[in-house]
Motif scaffolding. Structure first.
Motif, PDB file in Angstrom:
ATOM      1  N   MET A 191      10.596   4.253   1.109  1.00  0.00           N
ATOM      2  CA  MET A 191       9.183   4.492   1.410  1.00  0.00           C
ATOM      3  C   MET A 191       8.916   4.036   2.856  1.00  0.00           C
ATOM      4  SD  MET A 191       5.938   4.890  -0.005  1.00  0.00           S
ATOM      5  CE  MET A 191       4.267   4.307   0.308  1.00  0.00           C
ATOM      6  N   PRO A 192       8.186   4.825   3.659  1.00  0.00           N
ATOM      7  CA  PRO A 192       7.869   4.352   5.015  1.00  0.00           C
ATOM      8  C   PRO A 192       7.063   3.061   4.980  1.00  0.00           C
ATOM      9  CG  PRO A 192       7.431   6.698   4.818  1.00  0.00           C
ATOM     10  CD  PRO A 192       7.727   6.199   3.429  1.00  0.00           C
TER      11      PRO A 192
ATOM     12  N   LEU B 288       3.310   2.757   5.800  1.00  0.00           N
ATOM     13  CA  LEU B 288       2.271   3.058   4.815  1.00  0.00           C
ATOM     14  C   LEU B 288       1.931   1.835   3.964  1.00  0.00           C
ATOM     15  CD1 LEU B 288       3.444   6.594   3.613  1.00  0.00           C
ATOM     16  CD2 LEU B 288       1.618   6.041   5.193  1.00  0.00           C
TER      17      LEU B 288
ATOM     18  N   GLY C 184       4.390  -0.380   0.385  1.00  0.00           N
ATOM     19  CA  GLY C 184       3.320   0.025  -0.503  1.00  0.00           C
ATOM     20  C   GLY C 184       3.780   0.511  -1.864  1.00  0.00           C
ATOM     21  N   TYR C 185       5.100   0.580  -2.087  1.00  0.00           N
ATOM     22  CA  TYR C 185       5.592   1.145  -3.342  1.00  0.00           C
ATOM     23  C   TYR C 185       5.883   0.043  -4.373  1.00  0.00           C
ATOM     24  CZ  TYR C 185       8.113   4.746  -6.070  1.00  0.00           C
ATOM     25  OH  TYR C 185       8.522   5.628  -7.029  1.00  0.00           O
ATOM     26  N   HIS C 186       6.763  -0.881  -4.000  1.00  0.00           N
ATOM     27  CA  HIS C 186       7.126  -1.948  -4.934  1.00  0.00           C
ATOM     28  C   HIS C 186       6.741  -3.338  -4.426  1.00  0.00           C
ATOM     29  CE1 HIS C 186       9.905   1.359  -5.898  1.00  0.00           C
ATOM     30  NE2 HIS C 186       9.724   0.967  -7.133  1.00  0.00           N
ATOM     31  N   GLY C 187       6.253  -3.407  -3.199  1.00  0.00           N
ATOM     32  CA  GLY C 187       5.783  -4.680  -2.687  1.00  0.00           C
ATOM     33  C   GLY C 187       6.838  -5.552  -2.038  1.00  0.00           C
TER      34      GLY C 187
ATOM     35  N   PRO D 246       7.833  -8.935  -5.494  1.00  0.00           N
ATOM     36  CA  PRO D 246       6.731  -9.429  -6.332  1.00  0.00           C
ATOM     37  C   PRO D 246       7.134  -9.893  -7.723  1.00  0.00           C
ATOM     38  CG  PRO D 246       6.022  -7.503  -5.145  1.00  0.00           C
ATOM     39  CD  PRO D 246       7.485  -7.646  -4.871  1.00  0.00           C
ATOM     40  N   ASN D 247       8.107  -9.268  -8.356  1.00  0.00           N
ATOM     41  CA  ASN D 247       8.416  -9.653  -9.727  1.00  0.00           C
ATOM     42  C   ASN D 247       9.287 -10.895  -9.846  1.00  0.00           C
ATOM     43  OD1 ASN D 247       7.923  -6.544  -9.801  1.00  0.00           O
ATOM     44  ND2 ASN D 247       7.528  -7.321 -11.843  1.00  0.00           N
TER      45      ASN D 247
ATOM     46  N   ASN E 241      10.891   7.490 -10.706  1.00  0.00           N
ATOM     47  CA  ASN E 241       9.616   6.775 -10.626  1.00  0.00           C
ATOM     48  C   ASN E 241       9.113   6.371 -12.019  1.00  0.00           C
ATOM     49  OD1 ASN E 241       6.458   7.282 -10.840  1.00  0.00           O
ATOM     50  ND2 ASN E 241       6.869   6.425  -8.829  1.00  0.00           N
TER      51      ASN E 241
ATOM     52  N   ASP F 133      10.772   3.324 -13.288  1.00  0.00           N
ATOM     53  CA  ASP F 133      10.696   2.227 -12.336  1.00  0.00           C
ATOM     54  C   ASP F 133       9.647   1.218 -12.808  1.00  0.00           C
ATOM     55  OD1 ASP F 133      10.172   0.614 -10.192  1.00  0.00           O
ATOM     56  OD2 ASP F 133      10.319   2.208  -8.716  1.00  0.00           O
TER      57      ASP F 133
ATOM     58  N   THR G 105       8.930  -1.998 -11.648  1.00  0.00           N
ATOM     59  CA  THR G 105       8.185  -2.867 -10.742  1.00  0.00           C
ATOM     60  C   THR G 105       7.064  -2.120 -10.027  1.00  0.00           C
ATOM     61  OG1 THR G 105       9.941  -2.513  -9.151  1.00  0.00           O
ATOM     62  CG2 THR G 105       9.971  -4.560 -10.367  1.00  0.00           C
ATOM     63  N   HIS G 106       7.211  -0.819  -9.881  1.00  0.00           N
ATOM     64  CA  HIS G 106       6.114  -0.110  -9.210  1.00  0.00           C
ATOM     65  C   HIS G 106       4.884  -0.038 -10.116  1.00  0.00           C
ATOM     66  CE1 HIS G 106       6.307   3.768 -11.347  1.00  0.00           C
ATOM     67  NE2 HIS G 106       5.280   4.145 -10.647  1.00  0.00           N
TER      68      HIS G 106
ATOM     69  N   ASP H 150       3.875  -2.489 -11.984  1.00  0.00           N
ATOM     70  CA  ASP H 150       3.217  -3.788 -11.823  1.00  0.00           C
ATOM     71  C   ASP H 150       2.562  -3.938 -10.462  1.00  0.00           C
ATOM     72  OD1 ASP H 150       4.115  -4.386 -14.312  1.00  0.00           O
ATOM     73  OD2 ASP H 150       5.849  -5.536 -13.638  1.00  0.00           O
ATOM     74  N   PHE H 151       3.008  -3.153  -9.490  1.00  0.00           N
ATOM     75  CA  PHE H 151       2.496  -3.301  -8.124  1.00  0.00           C
ATOM     76  C   PHE H 151       1.513  -2.185  -7.770  1.00  0.00           C
ATOM     77  CE2 PHE H 151       2.876  -2.845  -3.486  1.00  0.00           C
ATOM     78  CZ  PHE H 151       2.506  -4.120  -3.112  1.00  0.00           C
ATOM     79  N   LEU H 152       1.960  -0.935  -7.944  1.00  0.00           N
ATOM     80  CA  LEU H 152       1.151   0.198  -7.497  1.00  0.00           C
ATOM     81  C   LEU H 152       0.019   0.507  -8.477  1.00  0.00           C
ATOM     82  CD1 LEU H 152       1.415   2.105  -5.022  1.00  0.00           C
ATOM     83  CD2 LEU H 152       2.643   3.690  -6.473  1.00  0.00           C
TER      84      LEU H 152
ATOM     85  N   ALA I 214       3.490   7.427  -2.677  1.00  0.00           N
ATOM     86  CA  ALA I 214       4.798   6.818  -2.393  1.00  0.00           C
ATOM     87  C   ALA I 214       5.906   7.855  -2.370  1.00  0.00           C
ATOM     88  CB  ALA I 214       5.104   5.746  -3.435  1.00  0.00           C
TER      89      ALA I 214
ATOM     90  N   PHE J 241      15.594  -5.491 -11.253  1.00  0.00           N
ATOM     91  CA  PHE J 241      14.606  -4.710 -11.992  1.00  0.00           C
ATOM     92  C   PHE J 241      14.855  -3.203 -11.869  1.00  0.00           C
ATOM     93  CE2 PHE J 241      12.579  -8.507 -10.160  1.00  0.00           C
ATOM     94  CZ  PHE J 241      12.494  -9.235 -11.329  1.00  0.00           C
TER      95      PHE J 241
END
Lengths: 344, 359
Positions: A91-92, A95, A107-110, A123-124, B154, B157, B159-160, B162-164, B286, B308
Motif C-alpha cells: 500500500m502506498p 496514503l 493506512g491498510y494494516h497500521g 497494531p496487533n 483482503n 486478512d 489485521t486490516h 481491526d485497523f481499517l 487500500a 497474523f
C-alpha cells in the motif's frame, strides 16, 4: 502539464515574508542509523522533491526517477522520505497518516515506520512487543533548505545542500510545473533562456540574446551571463525589435542535478533571484520547482504581477506548453553552455 | 488480552510454517497474471436478469445474460451481434456461443473452463443462504479496482479488519483470541474466536452489552473467488454472507454480495446490508493503489509478513499450487477440495449463542 491546483494556491498566495517561509536547517540523522538508499538512476546530488509548504500534517507522495516517495514531517518537524510502498502489502505509505509520536503509519494494516525506515509498530502486537528489525522500508537522505525539500540520490549523502533562497530578497513567490520533457532538455532550457521557459521574461529577460553569452564552465558548476531583450515581441521583417529594453541575467547551473540560480537586476536597484530545481519524474517527464525573490518596492509589485500572470498561465495550461517548446528548441540550438551540458 | 497473544493453530501443510517458504510464496505472488479455469462463478443475482440483457465478464470474457421463457441464458455475444450473425464462439462455449449457466442460491452461475467438466456438483456449498436466494434488498454489487486475488486475500486478512474497519468490526482488544487456519487443495478456511471484545462504535446502537464474543469463519474458494462468511458477534448480529470475488479483469473485481443477518431485530436486519459500500470503499482505498504496485513493481520483491498473515500466505500458496497445476494442464479437482462439500461445520453455523436475539 502544470499542476494547476497546487500552483494556483502557491501563485495566488503571491508575496510572503522571508521569515515565515524560511525554516532552519535541522540535522536529519538524530534517530537514524545512517542507512539510506541509493537512487542509482540519478547523478549524485540533492534533488528537490517538494516545497516546504506542501508538508503539513499528512504525508505526501512524490516521484523521483520513476521511484515513488512518501514525504512527511516527523514529531520534531523534520522532513523524512521513505519509499512509497509498505513492505507488508505494498500500500502506498503516502496514503497513510502520521501518528502523534511522528511515525508514518500505513493506512491498510497500521504498520508504522520511523524516519530511517524501521518498522516500530504493528497494531496487533502485544504491549511491549517490537516488530522484527528486518521489517524495513527504504529511506532516503532528506534535507530541508530555503523552502524546498531535497532528497539525496546516494545512501551516503555528499556535497552541500543548495544554498537557501530565503536569505535573499524581500518578496517570495514559488510554483511548480510538470513538463513532458526529459530532464536534460529542461536543464538546457534553463541554461539557455530561463525567462522564456518559465514565463518570467519581465524579470529575467526572454527575447533575443543581444550580448553574450559569457560562460565560465567548471567541473561542477557552469556560470553564464546572458543579456536578452526583456520582452519577446515579434519583429517586422528586418526591422529592429519594437521594444529595445534588455535584461542581463547571470545563470548558475549545477552540472549533476541541473539546480539553477538566476540573478538579474531591475530598474531602481531592485534585484531578482530565482531558484529553479528540476527533478526527473520519468524518462520524458520532469517536475520543476521554482522560487523567486525580488527586492525593493518595485520588486514587490513585480512579484505580485508575476503571481497573477503565473496563476493565469497555469490555469490555461499554457505554462507547461511554453516550457516544452523552449526545451525542444534548446535541444536543437548551438550554444557553448548547452554543448558543455551535453558533454560535447 | 491482545490478539498478539493468540495462538495461530495452523493445519500441517508441507513447509507452511517455514519462513523461507513464505518468503518464496510472497515474492512470486503475481495477481492478475493467470486465469484459473474450470470453476463456477456467481456473476449476477438471479433477480437482476430479465428480458433485457445484463452484461458481465469473467477474466475479460464477455457474458450477456438474458431470461428467455423463464430460463437464464448466458451468451458470449450481445443480442445485436447475434442478430447480425457475429459470433465469438470461443473455447469457453465449445463453439456454441452460449456459456454453461444455471441458477442456485439466488445467483446465476456461469462455468468458465472446459464445458465437458461443468458439473452442478462443483457449485460451492453455501449453507448461509436459502437455495432460492434472499430477497433482492439483501444483495448488491460492489466493484473493486483490483485483481480478484488481492480481494480474496483482503477477506482473509485479519489485521486490516481491526485497523481499517474497526468502527464496525471492533479493535483487537480481546480477553482471548484464537485463530485457526486450514486449507485444502481448493479452499482456505480461517476461523477466529475471540472473547470479551469491546463492542465497536458502529454496533453500540444495537448491542446493549459492553463486550461481546466473536466467531468469524471465512471459507475462500481460491479458484472461483467465492467467499462464504459467518461473522457472529454474540451478543449482536450474526452475519451470514456470501462475498464472491468475480474477476472481470486484472484491474476490476465484481462482488455480487448477499447478506443474511441473523439473531437481530428487523431494523438491524435491514440496515446491515447498507454497510457493504461503506466497508467496500474502505477496502478499495487500500487495494486499488496496492493493485497497481503489484502489477507494475518488480515481482521478485518479497512482501514482509507478521504472524497474523498466516491465512494470506496460505491463500497465496494454494493459489500458486493451482496455477502450477493448471499450467501443466491439470484442471481437475482433488478429493479434499470438492467445492460442493458440506461446510456447515467448518463455518460453525450451529454453535450455541449466549446472547440470543439482542440486536
Amino acid at each position: 502539464m502544470s499542476n494547476v491546483s497546487r500552483t494556483k494556491a502557491r501563485a495566488t498566495a503571491a508575496v510572503t515574508s522571508v521569515d515565515e517561509s524560511a525554516r532552519p536547517l535541522q540535522p536529519n540523522k538524530s534517530d537514524t542509523s545512517g542507512r539510506y538508499t541509493d537512487l542509482p538512476a540519478l547523478n549524485p546530488g540533492w534533488w528537490p522533491v517538494a516545497h516546504s509548504g506542501d508538508l503539513a500534517d499528512k504525508p505526501i507522495g512524490a516521484r523521483l526517477a520513476e521511484t515513488g516517495l512518501a514525504i512527511y514531517r516527523d514529531a520534531t518537524g523534520t522532513a523524512r522520505t521513505v519509499l512509497d510502498r509498505c513492505p507488508h502489502r505494498r500500500m502506498p505509505l503516502s496514503l497513510g497518516r502520521i501518528t502523534p509520536d511522528g511515525l508514518l503509519q500505513c493506512g491498510y494494516h497500521g504498520w508504522s515506520f520511523n524516519g530511517s525506515g524501521q518498522c516500530k509498530l504493528i497494531p496487533n502486537f502485544r504491549p511491549g512487543e517490537s516488530p522484527s528489525a528486518r521489517i524495513i522500508v527504504d529511506a532516503f537522505a532528506t534535507e530541508e533548505r530555503g523552502g524546498l525539500i531535497f532528497v539525496h540520490s546516494r545512501g551516503i549523502p555528499a556535497g552541500p545542500v543548495p544554498e537557501a533562497l530565503s536569505e535573499h530578497g524581500d518578496s517570495q513567490i514559488s510554483g511548480r510545473l510538470e513538463v513532458r520533457s526529459p530532464h536534460s532538455s529542461v536543464v538546457g532550457a534553463l541554461a539557455f533562456n530561463p525567462g522564456a521557459a518559465l514565463g518570467l521574461g519581465l524579470l529575467l529577460g526572454s527575447g533575443e540574446e543581444v550580448i553574450g553569452p559569457r560562460a565560465d564552465i567548471a567541473q561542477q558548476q557552469i556560470s553564464v551571463v546572458r543579456e536578452r531583450l526583456t520582452v519577446d515581441l515579434p519583429r517586422v521583417t528586418t526591422f529592429d525589435a519594437p521594444v529595445k529594453r534588455s535584461t542581463q541575467a547571470t545563470i548558475e547551473i549545477h552540472r549533476d542535478t541541473g539546480f539553477t540560480f538566476v540573478t538579474s537586476e531591475l530598474p531602481r536597484g531592485a534585484t531578482v533571484r530565482a531558484v529553479i530545481g528540476a527533478s526527473p519524474v520519468g524518462p520524458y517527464r520532469t517536475m520543476i520547482f521554482w522560487q523567486l525573490h525580488v527586492s525593493g518596492l518595485m520588486g514587490a509589485a513585480a512579484a505580485a504581477a508575476t503571481a497573477f500572470t503565473w496563476s493565469l498561465r497555469s490555469r490555461l495550461g499554457h505554462a507547461a506548453r511554453v516550457f516544452e517548446t523552449v526545451a525542444d528548441n534548446a535541444d536543437m540550438t548551438y550554444d557553448p553552455v548547452l554543448q558543455a551540458l551535453r558533454g560535447e | 488480552m491482545n490478539i498478539g497473544e493468540a495462538t495461530a493453530n495452523v493445519t500441517d501443510i508441507e513447509g507452511a510454517g517455514s519462513r523461507n517458504r513464505s518468503k518464496t510464496i510472497t515474492a512470486g505472488f503475481m495477481p492478475g497474471r493467470f486465469a484459473l479455469r474450470d470453476a463456477w462463478f456467481p456473476v449476477v443475482h438471479s433477480k437482476l436478469v430479465g428480458t433485457r440483457p445484463v452484461r458481465r465478464a469473467i477474466h475479460g470474457e464477455p457474458i450477456y445474460l438474458i431470461r428467455e421463457g423463464g430460463i437464464v441464458f448466458a451468451y458470449e455475444d450481445s443480442p445485436l451481434d447475434r442478430q447480425r450473425g457475429r459470433l465469438r464462439a470461443s473455447e469457453f462455449t465449445a463453439g456454441t456461443g452460449c456459456w454453461p449457466a444455471l441458477e442456485k442460491y439466488g445467483y446465476v452461475w456461469v462455468w468458465y473452463g472446459n464445458n465437458d467438466n461443468a458439473s452442478i456438483d462443483l457449485i460451492p456449498h453455501l449453507p448461509v443462504l436459502p437455495e432460492n436466494g434472499m430477497p433482492r434488498y439483501f444483495g448488491g454489487s460492489v466493484v473493486f479496482d483490483c485483481s480478484y486475488e488481492l480481494n480474496c486475500e483482503n477477506l482473509l486478512d485479519l489485521t486490516h479488519f481491526d485497523f481499517l474497519h474497526s468502527v464496525l468490526t471492533g479493535d483487537p482488544l480481546s480477553e482471548q483470541d484464537e485463530i485457526t487456519v486450514s486449507s485444502t487443495s481448493e479452499t482456505v478456511t480461517q476461523v477466529r474466536r475471540a472473547t470479551n471484545r469491546p463492542v465497536p462504535k458502529g454496533q453500540k446502537w444495537f448491542v446493549r452489552s459492553k463486550s461481546q464474543d466473536l466467531v468469524a469463519a471465512t471459507i475462500m474458494h481460491v479458484r472461483s473467488g467465492v467467499c462464504v462468511l459467518n461473522i457472529d458477534w454474540d451478543p449482536g448480529v450474526d452475519v451470514h454472507m456470501v462475498h464472491p470475488c468475480t474477476p472481470e479483469s486484472p484491474y476490476r473485481t465484481r462482488t455480487a454480495y448477499t447478506f443474511n443477518p441473523q439473531h437481530c431485530s428487523r431494523p438491524a436486519r435491514y440496515l446491515f446490508p447498507t454497510a457493504a459500500h461503506l466497508i467496500g470503499s474502505q477496502d478499495n482505498y487500500a487495494t486499488k493503489p496496492q493493485n497497481q504496485l503489484y502489477q507494475t513493481e518488480q515481482t521478485s520483491v518479497a512482501d514482509m509478513n507478521s504472524r497474523f498473515d498466516t491465512a494470506g500466505i496460505r491463500y497465496r500458496k494454494v493459489y500458486q499450487e493451482l496455477v502450477n497445476r493448471q499450467q501443466k494442464g491439470d484442471f481437475s479437482y482433488r478429493d479434499d477440495g470438492h467445492p460442493g462439500r458440506d461446510v456447515r461445520q467448518e463455518l460453525d453455523l450451529d454453535r450455541p449463542r449466549r446472547g440470543g436475539r439482542t440486536a
